[in-house]
Design a protein around this motif. Structure first.
Motif, PDB file in Angstrom:
ATOM      1  N   ARG A 114      16.706  25.271  34.276  1.00 25.59           N
ATOM      2  CA  ARG A 114      17.212  25.341  32.915  1.00 25.59           C
ATOM      3  C   ARG A 114      18.165  26.511  32.708  1.00 25.59           C
ATOM      4  NH1 ARG A 114      15.653  27.369  27.899  1.00 25.59           N
ATOM      5  NH2 ARG A 114      14.036  28.604  28.863  1.00 25.59           N
ATOM      6  N   GLU A 115      17.876  27.639  33.351  1.00 17.84           N
ATOM      7  CA  GLU A 115      18.701  28.821  33.148  1.00 17.84           C
ATOM      8  C   GLU A 115      20.115  28.654  33.695  1.00 17.84           C
ATOM      9  OE1 GLU A 115      15.669  28.780  34.260  1.00 17.84           O
ATOM     10  OE2 GLU A 115      14.492  29.980  32.848  1.00 17.84           O
ATOM     11  N   LEU A 116      20.311  27.699  34.611  1.00 14.98           N
ATOM     12  CA  LEU A 116      21.624  27.503  35.208  1.00 14.98           C
ATOM     13  C   LEU A 116      22.451  26.481  34.447  1.00 14.98           C
ATOM     14  CD1 LEU A 116      20.569  27.358  38.984  1.00 14.98           C
ATOM     15  CD2 LEU A 116      21.349  29.336  37.661  1.00 14.98           C
ATOM     16  N   LEU A 117      21.868  25.919  33.412  1.00 13.02           N
ATOM     17  CA  LEU A 117      22.532  24.844  32.693  1.00 13.02           C
ATOM     18  C   LEU A 117      23.421  25.376  31.582  1.00 13.02           C
ATOM     19  CD1 LEU A 117      22.487  21.722  32.702  1.00 13.02           C
ATOM     20  CD2 LEU A 117      20.784  21.838  30.901  1.00 13.02           C
ATOM     21  N   ASN A 118      24.650  24.908  31.560  1.00 10.58           N
ATOM     22  CA  ASN A 118      25.574  25.227  30.478  1.00 10.58           C
ATOM     23  C   ASN A 118      25.735  24.002  29.596  1.00 10.58           C
ATOM     24  OD1 ASN A 118      25.999  27.760  31.537  1.00 10.58           O
ATOM     25  ND2 ASN A 118      27.795  27.142  32.718  1.00 10.58           N
ATOM     26  N   TYR A 119      26.213  24.232  28.378  1.00 10.08           N
ATOM     27  CA  TYR A 119      26.424  23.124  27.460  1.00 10.08           C
ATOM     28  C   TYR A 119      27.770  23.317  26.762  1.00 10.08           C
ATOM     29  CZ  TYR A 119      25.819  19.941  23.526  1.00 10.08           C
ATOM     30  OH  TYR A 119      25.993  18.946  22.610  1.00 10.08           O
ATOM     31  N   ASP A 120      28.581  22.283  26.795  1.00 12.98           N
ATOM     32  CA  ASP A 120      29.902  22.351  26.173  1.00 12.98           C
ATOM     33  C   ASP A 120      29.903  21.584  24.860  1.00 12.98           C
ATOM     34  OD1 ASP A 120      30.983  23.855  28.140  1.00 12.98           O
ATOM     35  OD2 ASP A 120      31.862  22.197  29.256  1.00 12.98           O
ATOM     36  N   PHE A 121      30.475  22.203  23.832  1.00 15.78           N
ATOM     37  CA  PHE A 121      30.623  21.523  22.547  1.00 15.78           C
ATOM     38  C   PHE A 121      31.963  21.929  21.949  1.00 15.78           C
ATOM     39  CE2 PHE A 121      30.292  21.706  17.877  1.00 15.78           C
ATOM     40  CZ  PHE A 121      30.071  20.358  17.620  1.00 15.78           C
TER      41      PHE A 121
ATOM     42  N   TYR B  98      15.412  35.298  20.525  1.00 13.73           N
ATOM     43  CA  TYR B  98      15.949  33.952  20.690  1.00 13.73           C
ATOM     44  C   TYR B  98      17.460  34.002  20.482  1.00 13.73           C
ATOM     45  CZ  TYR B  98      16.560  33.646  15.635  1.00 13.73           C
ATOM     46  OH  TYR B  98      16.977  33.858  14.341  1.00 13.73           O
ATOM     47  N   GLY B  99      18.134  32.910  20.814  1.00 14.54           N
ATOM     48  CA  GLY B  99      19.569  32.818  20.630  1.00 14.54           C
ATOM     49  C   GLY B  99      20.246  32.152  21.808  1.00 14.54           C
ATOM     50  N   VAL B 100      21.486  31.731  21.605  1.00 13.54           N
ATOM     51  CA  VAL B 100      22.290  31.076  22.641  1.00 13.54           C
ATOM     52  C   VAL B 100      23.628  31.796  22.733  1.00 13.54           C
ATOM     53  CG1 VAL B 100      23.485  28.946  23.278  1.00 13.54           C
ATOM     54  CG2 VAL B 100      21.173  28.835  22.351  1.00 13.54           C
ATOM     55  N   LYS B 101      24.053  32.077  23.943  1.00  9.27           N
ATOM     56  CA  LYS B 101      25.251  32.891  24.164  1.00  9.27           C
ATOM     57  C   LYS B 101      26.510  32.028  24.306  1.00  9.27           C
ATOM     58  CE  LYS B 101      26.954  36.418  27.408  1.00  9.27           C
ATOM     59  NZ  LYS B 101      26.603  37.161  28.641  1.00  9.27           N
ATOM     60  N   ILE B 102      27.607  32.466  23.675  1.00  9.41           N
ATOM     61  CA  ILE B 102      28.905  31.824  23.877  1.00  9.41           C
ATOM     62  C   ILE B 102      29.503  32.405  25.159  1.00  9.41           C
ATOM     63  CG2 ILE B 102      31.225  31.442  22.961  1.00  9.41           C
ATOM     64  CD1 ILE B 102      30.080  31.706  20.167  1.00  9.41           C
ATOM     65  N   LYS B 103      29.455  31.608  26.231  1.00  9.55           N
ATOM     66  CA  LYS B 103      29.943  32.083  27.522  1.00  9.55           C
ATOM     67  C   LYS B 103      31.467  32.066  27.580  1.00  9.55           C
ATOM     68  CE  LYS B 103      29.380  31.318  32.491  1.00  9.55           C
ATOM     69  NZ  LYS B 103      28.775  30.437  33.517  1.00  9.55           N
ATOM     70  N   ASP B 104      32.070  31.026  26.976  1.00 10.05           N
ATOM     71  CA  ASP B 104      33.522  30.915  26.995  1.00 10.05           C
ATOM     72  C   ASP B 104      33.973  29.975  25.887  1.00 10.05           C
ATOM     73  OD1 ASP B 104      36.090  31.392  27.772  1.00 10.05           O
ATOM     74  OD2 ASP B 104      35.990  30.267  29.662  1.00 10.05           O
ATOM     75  N   ILE B 105      35.239  30.092  25.492  1.00 12.50           N
ATOM     76  CA  ILE B 105      35.857  29.178  24.524  1.00 12.50           C
ATOM     77  C   ILE B 105      37.139  28.669  25.171  1.00 12.50           C
ATOM     78  CG2 ILE B 105      36.837  28.921  22.209  1.00 12.50           C
ATOM     79  CD1 ILE B 105      35.101  31.236  21.293  1.00 12.50           C
ATOM     80  N   THR B 106      37.201  27.366  25.435  1.00 11.06           N
ATOM     81  CA  THR B 106      38.324  26.791  26.187  1.00 11.06           C
ATOM     82  C   THR B 106      39.261  25.947  25.338  1.00 11.06           C
ATOM     83  OG1 THR B 106      36.924  24.904  26.824  1.00 11.06           O
ATOM     84  CG2 THR B 106      36.996  26.790  28.327  1.00 11.06           C
ATOM     85  N   SER B 107      38.806  25.530  24.159  1.00 12.54           N
ATOM     86  CA  SER B 107      39.654  24.705  23.278  1.00 12.54           C
ATOM     87  C   SER B 107      39.035  24.682  21.889  1.00 12.54           C
ATOM     88  CB  SER B 107      39.783  23.279  23.833  1.00 12.54           C
ATOM     89  OG  SER B 107      38.499  22.652  23.892  1.00 12.54           O
TER      90      SER B 107
END
Length: 464
Positions: free
Chosen positions: A369-376, A396-405
């Motif tokens: 699970r820790e290796l899973l990214n999610y794109d939205f 708790y929380g979810v990190k914004i790893k990158d913004i591509t579009s």
């Protein structure tokens, strides 16, 4: 003479009727209702009193010796009152001691005990009392707050009675079960009921999957055993559904298969190894089926597949309907979550899917699970680690790893590394909760997010 004959005939008929009734209802040799011939060559056999003939004594006797009383002692500082100190002098730091109680289940003869996380939360001291009234100090081995399971260990010079795990996948709705625990500090209490439902989801994130039963469970039962009529552990009693806080008809237990896997992980790795398929979507019903344009009303409809996941590598795609995992039918998200929660990363599952009306079986290797990214919409998200939790003082929380579009791309430098706390007012607990929330969004619908930037500022953003 005629009159005498009539009286004799009436007496004869009355006697025959009385004799027949006696033979039918009182004579042991007479045929019972279960043996009466209803039609030529047809006999009805009726099983009466099944519930009355059920004997729970052996299961109860086995279970009560493996269930323990858990006492949680927590010490906290009481805020000082400057005005009182001024008038009455300095009193130093004051502490307040709180005592909470619950139940636990011995699962090994050398003293490992499973209970609920909420029973031992914030404890500074843990004490366990066995059914024979012997008391031991306990140490915390590990916890899984998502599934509300904790593992304790006590040291004893003697071999302890312990519960044997049963297979919770095999239980059936309507099956008799016993709840064993210490409600209201009443030790070794046994109550009986039936399994009311399986794979009951009470959490927004869909991770939890409970056994629902109508066995009476009250405060203090938490962490106790749910056993079948053979005395096998099939669940850990966790909560009740009640306005008053006391039992009103339903209680819930974490299935034993999930509990066993968590316990084994905590013993071997020190934390829970949680594997995921890597799919987002929704469980089907009449409304959802109409919306997605499919005929099936049961199963899990895939709306997106996560990058780098086992599902993506196996070729799952949007529009697939998962109806089975290995030999387990999948009718809802809770069914799927319940089964996957018994697996670890790199385990293989066979997913039975419906694709364009045809049945296919696909082999999937579960991802960590820790290796899973999610794109939205151009946002690449990942779960936060211990470093971020400590840095921002959050759990708790979810990190914004990158913004591509997307419409947040121009703010990428400011928002990269930020922690999303909630989405549309719902807690962003982890990737799974976020992906479930976002998968329900339609094309062009806006999403409101509250987040903490890298500099610690609390901001709100809206994206589409």
């Amino acid at each position: 003479m005629k009159r005498l004959s009539s009286l004799f005939l009436v007496s004869l008929l009355s006697g025959a009727t009385t004799l027949g009734a006696y033979k039918l209802f009182f004579d042991p040799s007479a045929p019972t209702d279960s043996q009466l011939s209803i039609a030529p060559n047809y006999t009805r056999n009726v099983s009466l009193g099944a519930a009355e003939n059920s004997d729970f004594t052996a299961a109860a006797e086995s279970a009560v010796h493996s269930v323990v009383h858990v006492k949680n002692v927590s010490v906290s500082k009481i805020p000082t009152n400057p005005l009182m100190e001024f008038f009455y002098g300095y009193r130093g730091d004051q502490q307040q001691t709180q005592v909470g109680t619950g139940s636990g289940v011995i699962i090994t003869q050398d003293g490992y005990i499973v209970t609920n996380n909420h029973v031992i939360q914030n404890a500074t001291d843990l004490e366990v009392t066995l059914n024979n009234n012997k008391t031991y100090k306990a140490k915390l081995v590990g916890t899984d707050s998502k599934m509300d399971i904790a593992l304790l260990k006590i040291d004893s010079d003697e071999k302890l009675p312990y519960a044997t795990f049963g297979n919770s996948d095999n239980i059936k709705v309507g099956e008799w079960v016993l709840a064993v625990g210490n409600p209201y500090n009443l030790t070794s209490t046994v109550t009986a009921g039936i399994v009311s439902a399986k794979a009951r989801n009470l959490a927004n994130n869909g991770i939890q999957s409970f056994i629902q039963t109508d066995a009476a469970v009250n405060p203090g039962n938490s962490g106790g055993a749910l056993v079948n009529t053979r005395g096998e552990l099939i669940g850990i009693n966790t909560m009740i559904s009640s306005v008053t806080g006391s039992y009103v008809g339903y209680s819930f237990a974490v299935p034993s298969n999930i509990t066993r896997k968590i316990v084994e992980d905590l013993m071997e790795y020190g934390n829970v190894q949680r594997g995921v398929l890597g799919v987002e979507g929704a469980e089907l019903n009449s409304t959802a089926s109409k919306e997605f344009g499919v005929k099936l009303t049961q199963g899990f409809y895939v709306t997106a597949v996560s990058k780098k996941s086992g599902a993506e590598k196996a070729g799952l795609r949007k529009g697939d309907i998962i109806v089975q995992l290995d030999n387990q039918p999948i009718n809802s998200y809770a069914d799927m979550s319940s089964y996957v929660n018994t697996k670890r990363p790199n385990d293989i599952v066979i997913a039975g899917i419906i694709r364009e009306g045809s049945r296919k079986d696909i082999k999937i290797e579960l991802t960590k699970r820790e290796l899973l990214n999610y794109d939205f919409n151009g946002l690449e998200l990942e779960d936060i680690g211990a470093a971020e939790k400590k840095m921002f003082n959050i759990n708790y929380g979810v990190k914004i790893k990158d913004i591509t579009s997307g419409n947040l791309l121009k703010y990428a430098n400011d928002l990269k590394g930020s922690i999303i706390l909630n989405i549309d007012g719902a807690k962003a607990t982890d990737i799974e909760t976020v992906s479930q929330a976002l998968s329900r969004k339609g094309e062009g619908q806006s999403v409101r997010m509250e987040l903490i930037t890298r500099k610690g500022a609390l901001v709100q953003v809206i994206t589409q």
